[in-house]
Design a protein around this motif. Structure first.
Motif, PDB file in Angstrom:
ATOM      1  N   ALA A  40       0.829  -1.197   0.000  1.00 28.48           N
ATOM      2  CA  ALA A  40       0.000   0.000   0.000  1.00 28.48           C
ATOM      3  C   ALA A  40       0.867   1.251   0.000  1.00 28.48           C
ATOM      4  O   ALA A  40       2.018   1.229   0.432  1.00 28.48           O
ATOM      5  CB  ALA A  40      -0.919   0.013   1.209  1.00 28.48           C
ATOM      6  N   MET A  42       0.652   3.830   1.821  1.00 26.43           N
ATOM      7  CA  MET A  42       0.941   4.427   3.134  1.00 26.43           C
ATOM      8  C   MET A  42       2.208   3.884   3.777  1.00 26.43           C
ATOM      9  O   MET A  42       2.734   4.483   4.694  1.00 26.43           O
ATOM     10  CB  MET A  42      -0.237   4.252   4.095  1.00 26.43           C
ATOM     11  CG  MET A  42      -0.627   2.829   4.447  1.00 26.43           C
ATOM     12  SD  MET A  42       0.395   2.028   5.704  1.00 26.43           S
ATOM     13  CE  MET A  42      -0.109   2.929   7.156  1.00 26.43           C
ATOM     14  N   ARG A  72       0.389  -7.756  -3.843  1.00 22.53           N
ATOM     15  CA  ARG A  72      -0.314  -8.495  -2.786  1.00 22.53           C
ATOM     16  C   ARG A  72      -0.202  -9.997  -3.023  1.00 22.53           C
ATOM     17  O   ARG A  72      -0.826 -10.549  -3.910  1.00 22.53           O
ATOM     18  CB  ARG A  72      -1.775  -8.056  -2.711  1.00 22.53           C
ATOM     19  CG  ARG A  72      -1.837  -6.577  -2.331  1.00 22.53           C
ATOM     20  CD  ARG A  72      -3.086  -6.160  -1.612  1.00 22.53           C
ATOM     21  NE  ARG A  72      -2.887  -4.796  -1.095  1.00 22.53           N
ATOM     22  CZ  ARG A  72      -3.841  -3.947  -0.809  1.00 22.53           C
ATOM     23  NH1 ARG A  72      -5.102  -4.312  -0.941  1.00 22.53           N
ATOM     24  NH2 ARG A  72      -3.558  -2.742  -0.351  1.00 22.53           N
ATOM     25  N   MET A  90      -1.093   1.921  -6.977  1.00 16.51           N
ATOM     26  CA  MET A  90      -2.040   2.523  -6.052  1.00 16.51           C
ATOM     27  C   MET A  90      -1.876   4.036  -5.991  1.00 16.51           C
ATOM     28  O   MET A  90      -0.810   4.541  -5.657  1.00 16.51           O
ATOM     29  CB  MET A  90      -1.854   1.926  -4.660  1.00 16.51           C
ATOM     30  CG  MET A  90      -2.988   2.266  -3.732  1.00 16.51           C
ATOM     31  SD  MET A  90      -2.680   1.610  -2.101  1.00 16.51           S
ATOM     32  CE  MET A  90      -3.773   0.248  -2.078  1.00 16.51           C
ATOM     33  N   TRP A 162      -9.036  -0.335   8.530  1.00 20.33           N
ATOM     34  CA  TRP A 162      -7.745  -0.652   7.906  1.00 20.33           C
ATOM     35  C   TRP A 162      -6.646  -0.876   8.932  1.00 20.33           C
ATOM     36  O   TRP A 162      -6.578  -0.181   9.945  1.00 20.33           O
ATOM     37  CB  TRP A 162      -7.324   0.479   6.958  1.00 20.33           C
ATOM     38  CG  TRP A 162      -5.868   0.415   6.606  1.00 20.33           C
ATOM     39  CD1 TRP A 162      -4.861   1.115   7.180  1.00 20.33           C
ATOM     40  CD2 TRP A 162      -5.263  -0.420   5.623  1.00 20.33           C
ATOM     41  NE1 TRP A 162      -3.665   0.765   6.602  1.00 20.33           N
ATOM     42  CE2 TRP A 162      -3.887  -0.171   5.657  1.00 20.33           C
ATOM     43  CE3 TRP A 162      -5.761  -1.372   4.708  1.00 20.33           C
ATOM     44  CZ2 TRP A 162      -2.985  -0.820   4.804  1.00 20.33           C
ATOM     45  CZ3 TRP A 162      -4.866  -2.010   3.870  1.00 20.33           C
ATOM     46  CH2 TRP A 162      -3.503  -1.733   3.926  1.00 20.33           C
ATOM     47  N   ASN A 191     -10.452   3.705  -1.261  1.00 22.71           N
ATOM     48  CA  ASN A 191     -10.501   3.398   0.161  1.00 22.71           C
ATOM     49  C   ASN A 191      -9.830   4.545   0.912  1.00 22.71           C
ATOM     50  O   ASN A 191      -8.652   4.811   0.718  1.00 22.71           O
ATOM     51  CB  ASN A 191      -9.762   2.078   0.414  1.00 22.71           C
ATOM     52  CG  ASN A 191      -9.916   1.605   1.838  1.00 22.71           C
ATOM     53  OD1 ASN A 191     -10.838   2.027   2.540  1.00 22.71           O
ATOM     54  ND2 ASN A 191      -9.026   0.738   2.278  1.00 22.71           N
ATOM     55  N   VAL A 193      -8.733   5.982   4.431  1.00 21.43           N
ATOM     56  CA  VAL A 193      -8.507   5.519   5.802  1.00 21.43           C
ATOM     57  C   VAL A 193      -8.262   6.704   6.722  1.00 21.43           C
ATOM     58  O   VAL A 193      -7.482   7.593   6.394  1.00 21.43           O
ATOM     59  CB  VAL A 193      -7.273   4.590   5.871  1.00 21.43           C
ATOM     60  CG1 VAL A 193      -7.068   4.074   7.293  1.00 21.43           C
ATOM     61  CG2 VAL A 193      -7.409   3.437   4.901  1.00 21.43           C
ATOM     62  N   ASP A 224      -5.078   8.450   4.972  1.00 21.80           N
ATOM     63  CA  ASP A 224      -4.342   7.561   4.060  1.00 21.80           C
ATOM     64  C   ASP A 224      -5.344   7.033   3.057  1.00 21.80           C
ATOM     65  O   ASP A 224      -6.274   6.332   3.444  1.00 21.80           O
ATOM     66  CB  ASP A 224      -3.719   6.421   4.870  1.00 21.80           C
ATOM     67  CG  ASP A 224      -3.567   5.133   4.064  1.00 21.80           C
ATOM     68  OD1 ASP A 224      -3.377   5.205   2.838  1.00 21.80           O
ATOM     69  OD2 ASP A 224      -3.639   4.047   4.681  1.00 21.80           O
ATOM     70  N   THR A 225      -5.190   7.388   1.805  1.00 17.69           N
ATOM     71  CA  THR A 225      -6.165   6.875   0.836  1.00 17.69           C
ATOM     72  C   THR A 225      -5.480   6.004  -0.196  1.00 17.69           C
ATOM     73  O   THR A 225      -4.288   6.176  -0.483  1.00 17.69           O
ATOM     74  CB  THR A 225      -6.931   8.010   0.111  1.00 17.69           C
ATOM     75  OG1 THR A 225      -6.195   8.395  -1.055  1.00 17.69           O
ATOM     76  CG2 THR A 225      -7.182   9.193   1.026  1.00 17.69           C
ATOM     77  N   GLY A 226      -6.221   5.064  -0.731  1.00 19.29           N
ATOM     78  CA  GLY A 226      -5.658   4.176  -1.737  1.00 19.29           C
ATOM     79  C   GLY A 226      -6.686   3.846  -2.794  1.00 19.29           C
ATOM     80  O   GLY A 226      -7.829   3.500  -2.492  1.00 19.29           O
TER      81      GLY A 226
HETATM   82  N1  SER Z   1      -3.917   1.674   3.084  1.00 11.13           N
HETATM   83  C1  SER Z   1      -5.209   1.643   2.485  1.00 11.13           C
HETATM   84  C2  SER Z   1      -5.368   0.547   1.456  1.00 11.13           C
HETATM   85  O1  SER Z   1      -4.432  -0.105   1.116  1.00 11.13           O
HETATM   86  C3  SER Z   1      -5.497   2.974   1.836  1.00 11.13           C
HETATM   87  O2  SER Z   1      -4.390   3.419   1.143  1.00 11.13           O
HETATM   88  O3  SER Z   1      -6.445   0.315   0.991  1.00 11.13           O
END
Ligand code: SER
Length: 587
Positions: A40, A42, A72, A90, A162, A191, A193, A224-226
């Motif tokens: 991610a 973050m 992942r 991301m 999260w 997403n 967070v 924290d957005t993804g």
């Molecule tokens: N850490 C969160 C995710 O992976 C948002 O960046 O979805």
């Protein structure tokens, strides 16, 4: 129609013009040793959330934005369906105390509806959890309402809370945005967070609800957005799957027309993963990130053999490098192709033997499939495909079960012969080549448990294992701690260990369920999943008064007196917040 690469740029410019500093993607191989690969955006910013690092000092602002290479491994076996990928990009915006829920949600709303012209199908918010002691996220609900969103769904810990990633870290409630693809299916695109908490444990412990670790409030709440670029591109380009976006089309075009769709998806996904992993310095091996790279490479090689060279893996890898090189300068076709060629040569021999072996079976069950995998590296899908009717009853679950059993056995420290090398013990942690050496590493192993207990006694319970390596000469132990040890502290730790050795306490092993073991307060080094039944090694008369308790595969001495005198020989830093200590025993 916007191309994937244009969406990437539009995103970065959108946030740049709103006071965010654009930060390059970090490597897929993270600095944080508690995670195998970067999953991610973050991750590279973890320390700005906890306050260990200062973003104003480093970036001149509290807000950043990035496009992060992510991988992942949990999704590897799902790849082939419409939506799962191993490698993906991301898009993210981050704030370390600069702004919070209102701005984060409004930015996301503007970007999705105005910049991309998409319609939001619905959003989710955190509905609260008694178990974890976190209230419902009313604030986010109000903000979405004020923006005119009507369909707001409340969900729980599993889906909209999260983190933490790895063995500890920031975490908090999330709100997700869903849009529709061409077929009208709802796709989660973003997403967001709200990092409000810090948890000194793994996500699994947090969700279990029966750990005595508590969520602590972060001093400065963060955002924290993804947003997966591939999915967002799918929604923006109005197609049904990520594989129909321009990010994949030119790769798909290199594969034979009549190849089945599942195989095409696996090969294109893996080609991207391979190119990016190798370009970040990962090399195929039997361990950790190297194991992941090898798995992807061997699957592509096996498909290639199976399809009688109807496609060219190197051509695919070249295409990946060409497509991405202008954004990710580290991509190196030279390194990627060299490694791929070497691995092909290495693998093709065993692959041929494996096919021959497979040919001899009348029926392939989970055990024989696993044997084929273990001895010849034949991937499960390949066994299914080549085996045809022989594998009708072979199921993924049973195969995985075999795999898991095998991992437990090797982790449990069972002696095994390593052809030619003469290694009689290799658990990944302990290595010994003869009975004599095995006795030494066993003594050092128990000493290592005492070392961890001593470090926690002297420095506090923030000390947690981050790794270890034991040879007949010494033990090497990595642990979390923020600074150098003073000479007095080192002496105290050493005295603690030798004191227990002098007391000649018994060392016991007890098999327990994972849950019960955890309740005893036994330490575990959470890098891998533990099986349902675990062994707890404890030092002392009984579990309650033990000076050391750890989840462990052994082997250990039976009484501490057998260890002999322990000397700490070296203490140094091996990364931010990680120390390494070496210790020896008198022979
Ligand atoms: N850490 C969160 C995710 O992976 C948002 O960046 O979805």
């Amino acid at each position: 129609m916007m191309k994937g690469s244009e969406i990437r740029e539009t995103f970065l410019r959108f946030f740049e013009s709103r006071g965010h500093k654009v930060i390059p993607s970090s490597s897929l191989v993270p600095e944080d040793p508690s995670v195998l690969l970067t999953t991610a955006g973050m991750q590279q910013f973890k320390k700005y959330y906890t306050g260990e690092l200062d973003s104003i000092k480093d970036f001149g602002t509290k807000n950043t934005t990035s496009v992060q290479k992510s991988f992942r491994t949990s999704d590897i076996d799902e790849v082939g369906d419409e939506s799962h990928l191993t490698f993906f990009e991301m898009l993210g915006n981050f704030s370390f105390g600069g702004y919070f829920k209102k701005e984060a949600i409004e930015y996301a709303y503007q970007f999705i509806t105005q910049e991309l012209g998409l319609k939001i199908s619905y959003v989710t918010i955190f509905g609260g959890s008694d178990n974890a002691g976190v209230p419902k996220d009313e604030e986010s609900k109000h903000i979405w309402r004020s923006l005119g969103i009507k369909d707001i769904r409340e969900e729980g810990m599993e889906s909209v809370f999260w983190g933490p990633t790895g063995t500890s870290g920031p975490c908090g409630p999330t709100t997700e945005i869903y849009c529709k693809n061409r077929d009208g299916k709802d796709i989660e695109v973003w997403n967001i967070v709200f990092n409000e908490f810090f948890y000194k444990g793994s996500r699994e412990e947090l969700l279990s609800g029966n750990s005595d670790k508590r969520l602590e409030n972060l001093e400065v709440p963060g955002v924290d957005t993804g947003m997966g670029l591939e999915r967002l591109t799918m929604a923006t380009q109005g197609v049904s799957t990520i594989f129909e976006t321009d990010l994949f089309r030119s790769l798909m075009d290199l594969l034979p027309r009549n190849m089945d769709m599942r195989t095409k998806r696996i090969i294109t996904d893996h080609a991207r993963g391979i190119a990016f992993l190798l370009s970040d310095g990962v090399r195929p091996s039997n361990k950790e990130a190297g194991y992941v790279a090898r798995k992807l490479m061997r699957r592509v090689i096996a498909y290639n053999v199976l399809c009688e060279d109807a496609f060219d893996p190197l051509e695919l890898l070249k295409k990946v490098c060409d497509l991405y090189a202008s954004f990710y300068h580290e991509l190196s076709y030279e390194a990627v192709s060299r490694e791929m060629k070497t691995e092909s040569e290495r693998f093709k021999n065993t692959l041929d033997q494996g096919f021959k072996e497979l040919g001899k079976f009348k029926i392939v069950n989970a055990q024989s499939a696993f044997k084929l995998y273990e001895s010849f590296g034949l991937p499960y899908e390949i066994i299914k495909e080549v085996g045809g009717e022989k594998t009708t009853d072979l199921k993924r679950k049973a195969f995985d079960e075999e795999f898991r059993k095998h991992q437990e056995i090797s982790r449990a420290g069972t002696e095994k012969k390593f052809g030619g090398h003469g290694l009689i013990l290799d658990t990944g942690e302990l290595k010994a080549g003869s009975e004599e050496e095995k006795k030494k590493v066993t003594r050092l192993h128990t000493a290592t448990h005492l070392l961890q207990a001593g470090l926690r006694e002297v420095l506090g319970s923030e000390v947690e294992q981050r790794g270890s390596d034991i040879t007949p000469e010494r033990t090497r132990f990595d642990f979390s701690f923020g600074r150098k040890l003073t000479p007095e502290e080192k002496q105290k730790v050493q005295d603690f260990i030798n004191d227990i050795i002098k007391k000649d306490l018994p060392v016991h092993c007890k098999e327990m369920s994972k849950e019960d073991a955890r309740k005893t307060g036994a330490l575990f080094f959470f890098k891998e999943k533990y099986p349902e039944k675990v062994n707890v090694y404890y030092i002392g008369k009984d579990l309650d008064t033990a000076v050391s308790k750890e989840f462990c595969g052994g082997p250990h001495v039976t009484r501490t007196g057998e260890i002999g005198h322990v000397t700490i020989s070296k203490e140094e830093a091996v990364g931010a917040g990680i120390r390494r200590i070496r210790a020896k025993i008198d022979l």
